[in-house]
Motif scaffolding. Sequence first.
Motif, PDB file in Angstrom:
ATOM      1  N   ALA A  12       6.797 113.696  53.178  1.00 40.92           N
ATOM      2  CA  ALA A  12       6.302 112.842  54.264  1.00 40.92           C
ATOM      3  C   ALA A  12       7.323 111.814  54.734  1.00 40.92           C
ATOM      4  CB  ALA A  12       5.023 112.127  53.828  1.00 40.92           C
ATOM      5  N   ALA A  13       8.446 111.711  54.041  1.00 41.64           N
ATOM      6  CA  ALA A  13       9.421 110.667  54.338  1.00 41.64           C
ATOM      7  C   ALA A  13      10.432 111.117  55.381  1.00 41.64           C
ATOM      8  CB  ALA A  13      10.145 110.243  53.066  1.00 41.64           C
ATOM      9  N   ARG A  14      11.091 110.136  55.971  1.00 41.78           N
ATOM     10  CA  ARG A  14      12.138 110.407  56.947  1.00 41.78           C
ATOM     11  C   ARG A  14      13.407 109.697  56.502  1.00 41.78           C
ATOM     12  NH1 ARG A  14      13.697 108.223  62.294  1.00 41.78           N
ATOM     13  NH2 ARG A  14      12.184 106.529  62.001  1.00 41.78           N
ATOM     14  N   ALA A  15      14.525 110.414  56.470  1.00 44.19           N
ATOM     15  CA  ALA A  15      15.827 109.835  56.148  1.00 44.19           C
ATOM     16  C   ALA A  15      16.595 109.622  57.442  1.00 44.19           C
ATOM     17  CB  ALA A  15      16.606 110.748  55.211  1.00 44.19           C
ATOM     18  N   TYR A  16      17.158 108.423  57.615  1.00 43.97           N
ATOM     19  CA  TYR A  16      17.878 108.122  58.849  1.00 43.97           C
ATOM     20  C   TYR A  16      18.752 106.892  58.643  1.00 43.97           C
ATOM     21  CZ  TYR A  16      14.265 104.511  59.521  1.00 43.97           C
ATOM     22  OH  TYR A  16      13.429 103.431  59.358  1.00 43.97           O
ATOM     23  N   GLY A  35      -4.986 108.225  56.967  1.00 43.50           N
ATOM     24  CA  GLY A  35      -6.340 107.775  56.680  1.00 43.50           C
ATOM     25  C   GLY A  35      -6.434 106.537  55.822  1.00 43.50           C
ATOM     26  N   VAL A  36      -5.283 105.987  55.387  1.00 40.09           N
ATOM     27  CA  VAL A  36      -5.270 104.799  54.540  1.00 40.09           C
ATOM     28  C   VAL A  36      -4.940 103.576  55.403  1.00 40.09           C
ATOM     29  CG1 VAL A  36      -4.179 103.666  52.574  1.00 40.09           C
ATOM     30  CG2 VAL A  36      -4.596 106.134  52.520  1.00 40.09           C
ATOM     31  N   GLU A  37      -5.669 102.501  55.208  1.00 38.96           N
ATOM     32  CA  GLU A  37      -5.418 101.280  55.973  1.00 38.96           C
ATOM     33  C   GLU A  37      -4.074 100.672  55.575  1.00 38.96           C
ATOM     34  OE1 GLU A  37      -7.355  96.837  56.748  1.00 38.96           O
ATOM     35  OE2 GLU A  37      -8.351  98.283  55.426  1.00 38.96           O
ATOM     36  N   PRO A  38      -3.186 100.420  56.537  1.00 43.89           N
ATOM     37  CA  PRO A  38      -1.880  99.826  56.205  1.00 43.89           C
ATOM     38  C   PRO A  38      -2.032  98.417  55.644  1.00 43.89           C
ATOM     39  CG  PRO A  38      -1.844 100.811  58.401  1.00 43.89           C
ATOM     40  CD  PRO A  38      -3.287 100.767  57.968  1.00 43.89           C
ATOM     41  N   ARG A  39      -1.285  98.157  54.574  1.00 39.32           N
ATOM     42  CA  ARG A  39      -1.323  96.843  53.937  1.00 39.32           C
ATOM     43  C   ARG A  39       0.025  96.137  53.947  1.00 39.32           C
ATOM     44  NH1 ARG A  39      -5.678  95.245  51.395  1.00 39.32           N
ATOM     45  NH2 ARG A  39      -4.422  93.759  50.190  1.00 39.32           N
ATOM     46  N   GLY A  40       1.070  96.803  54.418  1.00 40.62           N
ATOM     47  CA  GLY A  40       2.361  96.137  54.485  1.00 40.62           C
ATOM     48  C   GLY A  40       3.509  97.106  54.315  1.00 40.62           C
ATOM     49  N   LEU A  57      10.029 108.897  43.432  1.00 37.31           N
ATOM     50  CA  LEU A  57       8.729 109.159  42.827  1.00 37.31           C
ATOM     51  C   LEU A  57       7.729 108.032  43.052  1.00 37.31           C
ATOM     52  CD1 LEU A  57       9.952 110.710  39.449  1.00 37.31           C
ATOM     53  CD2 LEU A  57       9.272 111.896  41.550  1.00 37.31           C
ATOM     54  N   LEU A  58       8.167 106.933  43.663  1.00 43.20           N
ATOM     55  CA  LEU A  58       7.258 105.822  43.947  1.00 43.20           C
ATOM     56  C   LEU A  58       6.647 105.903  45.338  1.00 43.20           C
ATOM     57  CD1 LEU A  58       9.099 102.662  42.510  1.00 43.20           C
ATOM     58  CD2 LEU A  58       7.479 104.187  41.373  1.00 43.20           C
ATOM     59  N   HIS A  59       7.332 106.576  46.262  1.00 45.38           N
ATOM     60  CA  HIS A  59       6.900 106.524  47.657  1.00 45.38           C
ATOM     61  C   HIS A  59       5.454 106.990  47.858  1.00 45.38           C
ATOM     62  CE1 HIS A  59      10.740 105.408  49.429  1.00 45.38           C
ATOM     63  NE2 HIS A  59      11.358 106.378  48.786  1.00 45.38           N
ATOM     64  N   ALA A  60       5.135 108.184  47.390  1.00 43.59           N
ATOM     65  CA  ALA A  60       3.809 108.757  47.669  1.00 43.59           C
ATOM     66  C   ALA A  60       2.675 107.927  47.064  1.00 43.59           C
ATOM     67  CB  ALA A  60       3.738 110.206  47.197  1.00 43.59           C
ATOM     68  N   PRO A  61       2.761 107.519  45.788  1.00 43.53           N
ATOM     69  CA  PRO A  61       1.652 106.717  45.253  1.00 43.53           C
ATOM     70  C   PRO A  61       1.513 105.356  45.937  1.00 43.53           C
ATOM     71  CG  PRO A  61       3.403 106.971  43.615  1.00 43.53           C
ATOM     72  CD  PRO A  61       3.706 107.914  44.721  1.00 43.53           C
ATOM     73  N   LEU A  62       2.620 104.773  46.383  1.00 42.77           N
ATOM     74  CA  LEU A  62       2.515 103.505  47.109  1.00 42.77           C
ATOM     75  C   LEU A  62       1.952 103.730  48.509  1.00 42.77           C
ATOM     76  CD1 LEU A  62       5.815 101.766  45.949  1.00 42.77           C
ATOM     77  CD2 LEU A  62       3.474 101.169  45.319  1.00 42.77           C
ATOM     78  N   ALA A  63       2.305 104.866  49.123  1.00 42.14           N
ATOM     79  CA  ALA A  63       1.731 105.207  50.427  1.00 42.14           C
ATOM     80  C   ALA A  63       0.223 105.371  50.331  1.00 42.14           C
ATOM     81  CB  ALA A  63       2.374 106.486  50.956  1.00 42.14           C
ATOM     82  N   ARG A  65      -1.688 103.754  48.526  1.00 40.78           N
ATOM     83  CA  ARG A  65      -2.276 102.419  48.401  1.00 40.78           C
ATOM     84  C   ARG A  65      -2.120 101.594  49.679  1.00 40.78           C
ATOM     85  NH1 ARG A  65      -3.000 100.643  42.948  1.00 40.78           N
ATOM     86  NH2 ARG A  65      -3.573  98.649  43.906  1.00 40.78           N
ATOM     87  N   GLY A  66      -1.519 102.179  50.724  1.00 37.27           N
ATOM     88  CA  GLY A  66      -1.429 101.494  51.998  1.00 37.27           C
ATOM     89  C   GLY A  66      -0.099 100.855  52.307  1.00 37.27           C
ATOM     90  N   TYR A  67       0.943 101.226  51.538  1.00 37.53           N
ATOM     91  CA  TYR A  67       2.235 100.581  51.725  1.00 37.53           C
ATOM     92  C   TYR A  67       3.295 101.540  52.250  1.00 37.53           C
ATOM     93  CZ  TYR A  67       0.081  96.744  49.310  1.00 37.53           C
ATOM     94  OH  TYR A  67      -0.779  95.711  48.974  1.00 37.53           O
ATOM     95  N   ARG A  68       3.900 101.160  53.354  1.00 36.50           N
ATOM     96  CA  ARG A  68       5.104 101.832  53.839  1.00 36.50           C
ATOM     97  C   ARG A  68       6.262 101.338  52.993  1.00 36.50           C
ATOM     98  NH1 ARG A  68       8.290 100.027  59.315  1.00 36.50           N
ATOM     99  NH2 ARG A  68      10.011 101.543  59.215  1.00 36.50           N
ATOM    100  N   THR A  69       7.080 102.259  52.508  1.00 33.95           N
ATOM    101  CA  THR A  69       8.211 101.890  51.658  1.00 33.95           C
ATOM    102  C   THR A  69       9.511 102.393  52.275  1.00 33.95           C
ATOM    103  OG1 THR A  69       7.686 103.855  50.337  1.00 33.95           O
ATOM    104  CG2 THR A  69       6.971 101.719  49.475  1.00 33.95           C
ATOM    105  N   VAL A  70      10.494 101.514  52.325  1.00 31.53           N
ATOM    106  CA  VAL A  70      11.806 101.848  52.883  1.00 31.53           C
ATOM    107  C   VAL A  70      12.847 101.574  51.803  1.00 31.53           C
ATOM    108  CG1 VAL A  70      13.457 101.431  54.734  1.00 31.53           C
ATOM    109  CG2 VAL A  70      10.993 101.185  55.180  1.00 31.53           C
TER     110      VAL A  70
END
Length: 290
Positions: A12-16, A35-40, A57-63, A65-70
Motif C-alpha cells: 500500500a506504500a508509495r516510494a518517491y 475505512g479507518v479514520e485518520p488520526r495523524g 514492518l511497522l507501516h501496515a499496523p500503524l495504518a 490504527r489511523g496513522y499515515r507513516t513517512v
Amino acid sequence: MSRPPSLTPPPAARAYPLHTARGDFAVVDHPVAPGVEPRGTALLLPGFTGSKEDFRLLHAPLAARGYRTVAVDGRGQYESDGPVHDEAPYAQPELARDVLAQAAALGTPLHLFGHSLGGQIARAAVLLEAPAPASFRSLTLMSSGPAQISGPQQERVKLLRDALAVMSMAEVWEAIESMDAPEDIADPAVGEDHLRVRWLGNKPAQLIATGRQLCVEPDRVAELAAVPLPYHVLSGATDGTWPLPLLDDMAVRLHARRTVVADADHSPNIDQPLPTAEAVADFWDTVPIE
C-alpha cells in the motif's frame, strides 16, 4: 546493523523523492488503511547504517490504527543523495534542519519518531524550535539514549571510521560480513543481497560524521524536558548501545511514557514489529488531534 527483511515497500506504500527546501529525500509513504479514520501523520527517522526500510514492518499496523507513516532516508543514507567526502553537511545541526524541512514539506504538525541515531537527530530538530516547537505533536525515541553510545559500541564505530578512511565501501562491507555471526549473514540462496545494496548506497562522509557524533553526543535531556511536548521512550528488553538503566532514567527526566518491548534488542521495529507498533500507536492516541 539493522537488518530489514526487504527493501521493497509494503504493497500500500508509495516510494518517491520528497521535495523540500533543503533538497530531495527518499521516502516510503504509507497511507491510513481504507475505512479507518485518520488520526495523524508520523515522520520516521532511521538509525546509523540504517534506512527507511527499517520501518517496513511497522507501516501496515500503524495504518490500521489511523496513522499515515513517512519513513525517510536522511542526507547521504541509502537512496538520499549527499556529498561523498565532505563531512560538513552531515553535522548534527544540518541534519536536524533537514528534518524541519521534511516536516514542512509534509505539512505539520507531525509525530516525530527516531531510532537510535535518528532519535538524537530528532531531538536536535525539536530543540531547534524550542521553546515552542511548531512542527511536531510528539517525539518518540526508540533505542536512542541521552548521550554518547556505550564504550564497546564506540570501539566498533571507531573501527568502521578507520576502515572507511582507507577502504572502499565494497571492501568495508566484505569485512563487516566476515566478522558477523553466521546466522546474521545474508543467504545467497535467497536472492539479491539487499543489505549489501543498501550499504553501498550510503555515503562514506555521512557514516564518518554521524559515527563521530554518536561517540561525543552530550546529554541534552534537560534541554529537551523544557520543551512542552509529549515524549515516549521505547526500547527492547536488551540494548548494548545504551543500557536500559540509562533509557529508564531518561524517561523519568523527560516525564515520558516508557515502553520496553519483550524479546527485542536494539531494533524492536524488526525484532517485534507488532508489539512495537501497538505501543507506538497507543502513545500517539493519547496526543490530542488538532
